[in-house]
Enzyme design. Structure first.
Site, PDB file in Angstrom:
ATOM      1  N   ARG A 134      -0.600   9.115  55.184  1.00  0.00           N
ATOM      2  CA  ARG A 134      -2.056   8.903  55.123  1.00  0.00           C
ATOM      3  C   ARG A 134      -2.833   9.756  56.126  1.00  0.00           C
ATOM      4  O   ARG A 134      -3.562   9.223  56.982  1.00  0.00           O
ATOM      5  CB  ARG A 134      -2.399   7.434  55.276  1.00  0.00           C
ATOM      6  CG  ARG A 134      -1.720   6.562  54.231  1.00  0.00           C
ATOM      7  CD  ARG A 134      -2.118   5.129  54.315  1.00  0.00           C
ATOM      8  NE  ARG A 134      -3.470   4.884  53.847  1.00  0.00           N
ATOM      9  CZ  ARG A 134      -4.039   3.671  53.824  1.00  0.00           C
ATOM     10  NH1 ARG A 134      -3.369   2.632  54.273  1.00  0.00           N
ATOM     11  NH2 ARG A 134      -5.247   3.505  53.377  1.00  0.00           N
TER      12      ARG A 134
ATOM     13  N   ASP B  34      -3.601  -0.657  44.581  1.00  0.00           N
ATOM     14  CA  ASP B  34      -3.602  -1.921  45.325  1.00  0.00           C
ATOM     15  C   ASP B  34      -3.203  -3.109  44.453  1.00  0.00           C
ATOM     16  O   ASP B  34      -3.123  -4.238  44.938  1.00  0.00           O
ATOM     17  CB  ASP B  34      -4.984  -2.169  45.943  1.00  0.00           C
ATOM     18  CG  ASP B  34      -5.319  -1.140  47.017  1.00  0.00           C
ATOM     19  OD1 ASP B  34      -6.497  -1.060  47.413  1.00  0.00           O
ATOM     20  OD2 ASP B  34      -4.408  -0.404  47.431  1.00  0.00           O
TER      21      ASP B  34
ATOM     22  N   CYS C 229       1.409   4.808  58.421  1.00  0.00           N
ATOM     23  CA  CYS C 229       1.236   3.474  57.841  1.00  0.00           C
ATOM     24  C   CYS C 229       2.447   3.202  56.967  1.00  0.00           C
ATOM     25  O   CYS C 229       3.078   4.133  56.482  1.00  0.00           O
ATOM     26  CB  CYS C 229      -0.057   3.492  57.048  1.00  0.00           C
ATOM     27  SG  CYS C 229      -0.237   2.240  55.797  1.00  0.00           S
TER      28      CYS C 229
ATOM     29  N   LYS D  15     -13.303  -6.571  50.670  1.00  0.00           N
ATOM     30  CA  LYS D  15     -12.987  -5.994  51.986  1.00  0.00           C
ATOM     31  C   LYS D  15     -13.303  -4.499  52.000  1.00  0.00           C
ATOM     32  O   LYS D  15     -13.942  -3.985  52.920  1.00  0.00           O
ATOM     33  CB  LYS D  15     -11.510  -6.196  52.324  1.00  0.00           C
ATOM     34  CG  LYS D  15     -11.007  -5.337  53.484  1.00  0.00           C
ATOM     35  CD  LYS D  15      -9.535  -5.503  53.723  1.00  0.00           C
ATOM     36  CE  LYS D  15      -8.642  -4.723  52.829  1.00  0.00           C
ATOM     37  NZ  LYS D  15      -8.464  -3.302  53.195  1.00  0.00           N
ATOM     38  N   ASN D  16     -12.885  -3.787  50.956  1.00  0.00           N
ATOM     39  CA  ASN D  16     -13.022  -2.321  50.947  1.00  0.00           C
ATOM     40  C   ASN D  16     -14.430  -1.845  50.620  1.00  0.00           C
ATOM     41  O   ASN D  16     -14.680  -0.649  50.556  1.00  0.00           O
ATOM     42  CB  ASN D  16     -11.991  -1.706  49.992  1.00  0.00           C
ATOM     43  CG  ASN D  16     -10.594  -1.858  50.559  1.00  0.00           C
ATOM     44  OD1 ASN D  16     -10.423  -2.194  51.733  1.00  0.00           O
ATOM     45  ND2 ASN D  16      -9.602  -1.640  49.728  1.00  0.00           N
TER      46      ASN D  16
ATOM     47  N   ASP E  59      -6.944  14.674  57.058  1.00  0.00           N
ATOM     48  CA  ASP E  59      -7.324  16.104  57.116  1.00  0.00           C
ATOM     49  C   ASP E  59      -8.519  16.418  56.226  1.00  0.00           C
ATOM     50  O   ASP E  59      -9.379  17.232  56.589  1.00  0.00           O
ATOM     51  CB  ASP E  59      -6.112  16.971  56.703  1.00  0.00           C
ATOM     52  CG  ASP E  59      -5.590  16.593  55.318  1.00  0.00           C
ATOM     53  OD1 ASP E  59      -5.262  17.498  54.544  1.00  0.00           O
ATOM     54  OD2 ASP E  59      -5.543  15.371  55.020  1.00  0.00           O
TER      55      ASP E  59
ATOM     56  N   ARG F 166      -5.164  -9.863  56.600  1.00  0.00           N
ATOM     57  CA  ARG F 166      -6.080  -8.735  56.788  1.00  0.00           C
ATOM     58  C   ARG F 166      -7.046  -8.579  55.630  1.00  0.00           C
ATOM     59  O   ARG F 166      -8.127  -8.011  55.768  1.00  0.00           O
ATOM     60  CB  ARG F 166      -5.283  -7.430  56.911  1.00  0.00           C
ATOM     61  CG  ARG F 166      -4.420  -7.329  58.152  1.00  0.00           C
ATOM     62  CD  ARG F 166      -3.865  -5.943  58.250  1.00  0.00           C
ATOM     63  NE  ARG F 166      -4.959  -4.976  58.086  1.00  0.00           N
ATOM     64  CZ  ARG F 166      -4.742  -3.677  57.965  1.00  0.00           C
ATOM     65  NH1 ARG F 166      -3.491  -3.233  57.965  1.00  0.00           N
ATOM     66  NH2 ARG F 166      -5.740  -2.838  57.811  1.00  0.00           N
TER      67      ARG F 166
END
Ligand code: EPZ
Length: 429
Positions: free
Chosen positions: A124, A310, A119, A22-23, A127, A402
């Site tokens: 998160r 993760d 989140c 996914k990432n 900037d 997701r």
């Protein structure tokens, strides 16, 4: 709102095929905004975040076609990019929408992207993304919840950027922006995650000039134009890591195929340290078996090649079954222990103090109803449910959809007693 029902206590046996990452697929799809020509992506996982990204790109007037045979193949074509707006309605459901900002402002000279809100796992902020774009000559204004980025003279310029802290999507955003900037960009303290390296591989196929992938210093020489390309997304190392823990925690014997063992070094080392027998069968296959005795140890999450944040919730589930004390330190996100109190409800012995958690085991877990709070926390609760006595009900599993493709089907195929329960939303009219 769907729920999972799990009856624990089954040792998992058999083979699991890992889906695409996914990432990695998310930035790869955003990269298609950099060219007017088609970009074809293979091995894209069938998870909700990729559908959201496809909707987002369509909002920006790209065409996205998907073929589902067996993994998803996407063809994205952003012939024109004169409406580079990422609406709040989509961005609020997926923070990674910010990945459209860099490519859109680099290609179209201006972009409007909704600011991603907070989140569950942390504030998160973005900037560092904005600061770097400013260094590249973008005028940044945030108003009514939207970022407007406008390249002076319609084109970004190369810059020497040192990230104050390592940011994965920050690195990916600026890397994509720099491919069309005037001159050279140097990114220091850049992320080295395999997903960043995979994005570099795609961008090179599109004609970008990049050096230093896999290191913390990237050099990008901007070009006038990029062209179309075809790319196969790397396997999902977090999905693979989750199934490694599933095999270990249930005392089973799992073969994990279509994965990339070289992306899982820190996870494999930590599991072996806990007493889990691991085997690298070949370049794309790992085998995990139940440990004679799981032993507790310490674990600190870090940027790649360290232990991935993760995988922290999954590791915590394993630690609840390990002899002795495990000390976990979460260095990446400030609020990533929401799964701990749910595991305590199942009978785990966990105490949390800020970014530190202490797990004492082994604990006999018993099934109950628990709440999923975010994507990886849900995975940790599924693993706890697989070893708990009786029935565990996990609510709000839209979080897990997701980022995990067909997790119920994959677990059932190796012997788990798990099912998805379609429950009407108690809030539905
Ligand atoms: C990526 O998020 C992943 N998401 C996350 O995976 C993963 O947890 C994270 O990297 C860390 O590995 C995607 O790739 C789509 P960061 P990202 O910017 O890029 C702070 C999952 O479960 N920071 O590397 O958003 C930030 O608050 C998800 O699949 C700033 O302060 O993470 C955090 O504390 C969850 N300012 C730290 O840096 C910034 O401008 C690292 O965040 C950017 C980040």
């Amino acid at each position: 709102m769907d729920k999972f029902r799990i009856k624990g206590g089954k040792a998992l046996r058999g083979t699991v095929a890992i889906s695409g990452a996914k990432n990695s697929a998310l930035p790869a799809m955003a990269a298609a905004l950099l060219t007017a020509e088609p970009v074809a992506l293979h091995n894209v996982p069938k998870v909700r975040d990729l559908i959201t990204m496809a909707k987002l790109l369509a909002c920006m007037s790209a065409t996205v076609s998907v073929t589902d045979l067996p993994s998803s193949d996407y063809v994205i074509e952003a012939k024109t990019l004169n409406h580079a707006v990422a609406p709040y309605e989509l961005v609020k459901t997926m923070r990674a929408s910010i990945l459209t900002l860099g490519p859109a402002v680099a290609r179209a000279g201006v972009a409007h992207v909704s600011l991603p809100g907070g989140c569950a796992i942390g504030a998160r902020p973005v900037d560092l993304h904005l600061k770097a774009l400013e260094q590249m000559g973008a005028e940044i204004a945030t108003e009514h919840g939207y970022i407007e980025a406008r390249a002076r003279r319609g084109r970004l310029k190369g810059a020497h950027i040192v990230f104050e802290r390592i940011t994965v999507t920050g690195t990916e955003n600026i890397l994509m922006a720099a491919t069309l900037a005037e001159g050279e960009t140097i990114l220091e303290n850049a992320a080295r995650e395999p997903e960043v390296t995979d994005l570099v591989a795609l961008l090179r196929k599109m004609g970008a000039q990049i050096e230093g992938d896999g290191t913390s210093t990237l050099r990008i020489r901007g070009v006038e134009k990029l062209h179309g390309a075809e790319h196969t997304v790397i396997p999902d190392r977090i999905e693979a890591g989750t199934f490694l823990v599933a095999g270990a925690i249930t005392g089973g014997d799992l073969t994990i195929k279509n994965c990339a063992p070289e992306h899982l070094g820190a996870v494999i080392a930590k599991l072996e340290q806990a007493g889990v027998p691991m085997e690298t069968v070949n370049k794309t296959t790992l085998r995990v078996r139940g440990a004679k005795k799981l032993v507790g140890s310490y674990m600190t999450t870090e940027e790649f090649p360290g232990f991935a944040t993760d995988m922290q919730a999954q590791y915590m589930a394993l630690a609840t079954q390990a002899e002795g004390t495990s000390a976990i330190t979460e260095t990446i996100f400030e609020n990533r222990y929401l799964h701990a109190s749910e595991m305590v409800r199942m009978g785990a012995n966990i105490s949390v103090d800020g970014r530190k958690a202490v797990v004492r085991g082994p604990a006999r877990l018993s099934g109950t109803t628990v709440q999923a709070s975010d994507l990886r926390a849900s995975a940790g609760l599924v693993l706890a449910g697989l070893v708990a006595s009786g029935e565990t009900i996990i609510e709000r599993v839209y979080h897990i959809d997701r980022g995990y493709e067909g997790i119920v089907e994959k677990l059932r195929a190796v012997g788990a007693d798990i099912e998805r329960v379609h429950a009407p939303s108690e809030y539905a009219a």
